[in-house]
Design a protein around this motif. Structure first.
Motif, PDB file in Angstrom:
ATOM      1  N   ILE A 275      -7.114 -15.954   6.085  1.00 19.35           N
ATOM      2  CA  ILE A 275      -8.018 -15.534   5.015  1.00 19.35           C
ATOM      3  C   ILE A 275      -7.519 -14.228   4.399  1.00 19.35           C
ATOM      4  N   GLY A 276      -7.570 -14.146   3.084  1.00 18.53           N
ATOM      5  CA  GLY A 276      -7.183 -12.936   2.363  1.00 18.53           C
ATOM      6  C   GLY A 276      -8.260 -12.536   1.375  1.00 18.53           C
ATOM      7  N   VAL A 277      -8.333 -11.251   1.068  1.00 24.43           N
ATOM      8  CA  VAL A 277      -9.284 -10.742   0.075  1.00 24.43           C
ATOM      9  C   VAL A 277      -8.501  -9.902  -0.923  1.00 24.43           C
ATOM     10  N   ILE A 278      -8.739 -10.145  -2.221  1.00 20.33           N
ATOM     11  CA  ILE A 278      -7.991  -9.422  -3.243  1.00 20.33           C
ATOM     12  C   ILE A 278      -8.920  -9.046  -4.398  1.00 20.33           C
ATOM     13  N   GLU A 279      -8.724  -7.830  -4.925  1.00 15.09           N
ATOM     14  CA  GLU A 279      -9.454  -7.382  -6.116  1.00 15.09           C
ATOM     15  C   GLU A 279      -8.538  -7.530  -7.323  1.00 15.09           C
ATOM     16  N   THR A 280      -9.038  -8.139  -8.379  1.00 14.18           N
ATOM     17  CA  THR A 280      -8.186  -8.326  -9.557  1.00 14.18           C
ATOM     18  C   THR A 280      -9.018  -8.623 -10.797  1.00 14.18           C
TER      19      THR A 280
ATOM     20  N   ILE B 120     -10.861 -21.287  -2.246  1.00  7.44           N
ATOM     21  CA  ILE B 120     -11.694 -20.128  -2.570  1.00  7.44           C
ATOM     22  C   ILE B 120     -12.954 -20.151  -1.704  1.00  7.44           C
ATOM     23  N   ILE B 121     -13.136 -19.089  -0.921  1.00  5.82           N
ATOM     24  CA  ILE B 121     -14.313 -18.988  -0.064  1.00  5.82           C
ATOM     25  C   ILE B 121     -15.439 -18.260  -0.795  1.00  5.82           C
ATOM     26  N   GLU B 122     -15.071 -17.190  -1.514  1.00  4.39           N
ATOM     27  CA  GLU B 122     -16.077 -16.422  -2.244  1.00  4.39           C
ATOM     28  C   GLU B 122     -15.429 -15.769  -3.463  1.00  4.39           C
ATOM     29  N   ASP B 123     -16.165 -15.698  -4.544  1.00  7.23           N
ATOM     30  CA  ASP B 123     -15.683 -15.052  -5.773  1.00  7.23           C
ATOM     31  C   ASP B 123     -16.854 -14.286  -6.368  1.00  7.23           C
ATOM     32  N   ILE B 124     -16.825 -12.951  -6.248  1.00  6.28           N
ATOM     33  CA  ILE B 124     -17.935 -12.140  -6.759  1.00  6.28           C
ATOM     34  C   ILE B 124     -17.398 -11.050  -7.685  1.00  6.28           C
ATOM     35  N   GLU B 125     -18.269 -10.521  -8.545  1.00  3.08           N
ATOM     36  CA  GLU B 125     -17.913  -9.413  -9.431  1.00  3.08           C
ATOM     37  C   GLU B 125     -18.606  -8.154  -8.949  1.00  3.08           C
ATOM     38  N   GLU B 126     -17.853  -7.026  -8.890  1.00  2.00           N
ATOM     39  CA  GLU B 126     -18.402  -5.758  -8.419  1.00  2.00           C
ATOM     40  C   GLU B 126     -17.686  -4.623  -9.134  1.00  2.00           C
ATOM     41  N   ASP B 127     -18.446  -3.767  -9.789  1.00  2.00           N
ATOM     42  CA  ASP B 127     -17.890  -2.632 -10.533  1.00  2.00           C
ATOM     43  C   ASP B 127     -16.826  -3.071 -11.534  1.00  2.00           C
TER      44      ASP B 127
ATOM     45  N   LYS C  26     -14.839  -5.575 -11.415  1.00  2.00           N
ATOM     46  CA  LYS C  26     -13.681  -6.288 -10.855  1.00  2.00           C
ATOM     47  C   LYS C  26     -14.134  -7.518 -10.085  1.00  2.00           C
ATOM     48  N   ARG C  27     -13.244  -8.503 -10.061  1.00  2.00           N
ATOM     49  CA  ARG C  27     -13.524  -9.711  -9.274  1.00  2.00           C
ATOM     50  C   ARG C  27     -12.941  -9.536  -7.883  1.00  2.00           C
ATOM     51  N   ILE C  28     -13.772  -9.781  -6.892  1.00  2.00           N
ATOM     52  CA  ILE C  28     -13.321  -9.727  -5.492  1.00  2.00           C
ATOM     53  C   ILE C  28     -13.306 -11.165  -4.978  1.00  2.00           C
ATOM     54  N   ILE C  29     -12.100 -11.655  -4.728  1.00  2.00           N
ATOM     55  CA  ILE C  29     -11.928 -13.068  -4.341  1.00  2.00           C
ATOM     56  C   ILE C  29     -11.482 -13.157  -2.884  1.00  2.00           C
ATOM     57  N   THR C  30     -12.236 -13.917  -2.103  1.00  2.00           N
ATOM     58  CA  THR C  30     -11.853 -14.223  -0.720  1.00  2.00           C
ATOM     59  C   THR C  30     -11.304 -15.637  -0.707  1.00  2.00           C
ATOM     60  N   PHE C  31     -10.114 -15.779  -0.191  1.00  2.00           N
ATOM     61  CA  PHE C  31      -9.442 -17.086  -0.235  1.00  2.00           C
ATOM     62  C   PHE C  31      -8.781 -17.408   1.098  1.00  2.00           C
ATOM     63  N   ARG C  32      -8.468 -18.696   1.263  1.00  2.00           N
ATOM     64  CA  ARG C  32      -7.814 -19.153   2.488  1.00  2.00           C
ATOM     65  C   ARG C  32      -6.544 -19.908   2.134  1.00  2.00           C
ATOM     66  N   ALA C  33      -5.454 -19.635   2.876  1.00  2.00           N
ATOM     67  CA  ALA C  33      -4.168 -20.308   2.646  1.00  2.00           C
ATOM     68  C   ALA C  33      -3.301 -20.127   3.887  1.00  2.00           C
ATOM     69  N   LYS C  34      -2.064 -20.621   3.826  1.00  2.00           N
ATOM     70  CA  LYS C  34      -1.121 -20.389   4.910  1.00  2.00           C
ATOM     71  C   LYS C  34      -0.928 -18.890   5.110  1.00  2.00           C
ATOM     72  N   GLU C  35      -0.683 -18.496   6.353  1.00  2.00           N
ATOM     73  CA  GLU C  35      -0.542 -17.072   6.656  1.00  2.00           C
ATOM     74  C   GLU C  35       0.536 -16.413   5.804  1.00  2.00           C
ATOM     75  N   ARG C  36       1.708 -17.065   5.699  1.00  2.00           N
ATOM     76  CA  ARG C  36       2.790 -16.454   4.926  1.00  2.00           C
ATOM     77  C   ARG C  36       2.458 -16.398   3.443  1.00  2.00           C
ATOM     78  N   GLU C  37       1.666 -17.371   2.960  1.00  2.00           N
ATOM     79  CA  GLU C  37       1.283 -17.364   1.551  1.00  2.00           C
ATOM     80  C   GLU C  37       0.242 -16.288   1.277  1.00  2.00           C
ATOM     81  N   VAL C  38      -0.704 -16.103   2.204  1.00  2.00           N
ATOM     82  CA  VAL C  38      -1.695 -15.029   2.069  1.00  2.00           C
ATOM     83  C   VAL C  38      -0.992 -13.678   2.006  1.00  2.00           C
ATOM     84  N   ASN C  39      -0.041 -13.455   2.919  1.00  2.00           N
ATOM     85  CA  ASN C  39       0.706 -12.192   2.937  1.00  2.00           C
ATOM     86  C   ASN C  39       1.480 -11.980   1.641  1.00  2.00           C
TER      87      ASN C  39
END
Length: 403
Positions: free
Chosen positions: A349-354, A369-376, A378-391
């Protein structure tokens, strides 16, 4: 067709031989003999005489043996029956020839034929020079050693060509590494292609015949919030000699190198047949050094009742890993299988602001996509993928979005 057994006769063997024969021929009659192999005919002279009479009376074109024949036995039998005689291995090779469509599949079939032929080449040529028999036509034109060396040269040439194909596959596989991969394996005619079709929305031809798939087919699984690729390849079969497994090793490895393996089993078969074929699946996966996690998919569950399901799980427990019952025909269990695939894949699982629309689009197309919310703002997206792809995603320059 003839099947000779050295000890206890197994009805499944003759039924399997009949199924194989039906792909190319119209089986008329089966003979079974329980005795030690005869040096001259493989079977006893009495049964050989009986088959000869049947062949002559019924206008038979070919006789197929379930047991492997030596060139001398084939020659003697062809001479006695007056028709071509082949064994199970040659029958399988002919079926492979019929179903080979791609350049690679044709090369693999030819390699298997030559590797079968090589240890028999010298004896075949010598026998052919004694007088032509059905199935031995043409060999008499060769000199023994020249024919043997010709086969060796052709084997070497084909292996070089297959190595180049293997390198191209490695490149293609590398380009797909950021995606999860699922391998479909199973005994021939278990319904792998039908399962591929329902998982991917594809319409790949699925015949009720053995060995209809020889080359790999890779498609994307539909209805999953991630890009997951699934690969179908040649069906397994027991008692295949090492040279035949070697010839198709690259296509088998294509599935076995996946992140997850689905072993597909025909649940409508008899319990002892299911057990036998599960053992074959595990043996071949072990031969190609497969280490991926496994889901055992019992296909054709629409043809069995709850009692049969319970019996399978209870009696075959030692051969079963993560079982699920599905029907590629009716769709039963397919959505649950998709959930199980997601659950069993090694995901991080990875979390990224963009605020970068290109990155957001990429995440939605290629990750779960596990979660996609807007805060200040910016979009904060929590996603799941292969470990090397998340990194990789977490390390990229968000502004450039170098995906």
């Amino acid at each position: 067709m003839v099947l000779r057994k050295d000890n206890k006769w197994d009805k499944n063997n003759i039924e399997e031989l009949e199924e194989l024969a039906k792909v190319l021929y119209n089986p008329i009659k089966s003979f079974v003999q329980i005795r030690k192999a005869d040096a001259k005919y493989q079977i006893g002279s009495g049964l050989a005489e009986k088959i000869k009479e049947y062949v002559n009376k019924n206008d038979i074109d070919i006789v197929i043996f379930g047991n492997q024949l030596s060139p001398t036995q084939k020659y003697n039998l062809a001479k006695k029956f007056g028709v071509e005689v082949i064994d199970k291995i040659e029958l399988v090779l002919r079926i492979f020839n019929k179903h080979a469509r791609t350049k690679e599949a044709k090369l693999q079939v030819r390699l298997a034929e030559l590797q079968y032929e090589l240890p028999r080449a010298k004896e075949k040529v010598r026998l052919a020079k004694q007088g032509e028999q059905p199935g031995f036509m043409g060999y008499g034109d060769y000199e023994v050693e020249k024919y043997y060396q010709k086969i060796k040269r052709e084997i070497a040439t084909i292996k070089k060509k297959l190595e180049k194909v293997k390198e191209h596959r490695k490149i293609a596989r590398k380009s797909r590494e950021k995606f999860d991969s699922v391998g479909l394996v199973g005994y021939t005619n278990a319904g792998k292609t039908s399962l591929l079709n329902i998982l991917t929305g594809d319409n790949k031809e699925a015949k009720n015949q053995v060995f209809t798939t020889l080359s790999t087919t890779t498609r994307r699984i539909r209805g999953i919030k991630r890009k997951i690729l699934i690969t179908d390849t040649v069906g397994f079969m027991d008692n295949l000699p090492p040279f035949m497994i070697e010839a198709f090793l690259s296509t088998i490895e294509e599935s076995s190198n996946s992140d997850l393996i689905l072993i597909v089993v025909d649940s409508s078969e008899k319990l002892e047949e299911i057990e036998r074929k599960l053992k074959v699946n595990h043996e071949i996966l072990e031969k190609v050094n497969c280490k991926a996690p496994i889901i055992t998919v019992f296909n054709k569950c629409d043809l069995i009742d709850d009692d049969k399901r319970e019996l399978i799980l209870k009696e075959l427990n030692r051969y079963i890993v993560n079982p699920i019952f599905v029907s590629a025909k009716t769709g039963e269990g397919i959505e649950r299988l998709k959930d199980m695939i997601l659950d069993k894949l090694n995901l991080s699982i990875g979390v990224i602001e963009t605020n970068n629309p290109k990155l957001v689009s990429f995440l939605y197309q290629n990750t779960e996509i596990i979660e996609d919310i807007e805060e200040d703002g910016k979009r904060i997206i929590t996603f799941r993928a292969k470990e090397r792809e998340v990194n990789r995603i977490l390390k990229i320059n968000v502004e450039k979005c170098e995906i």
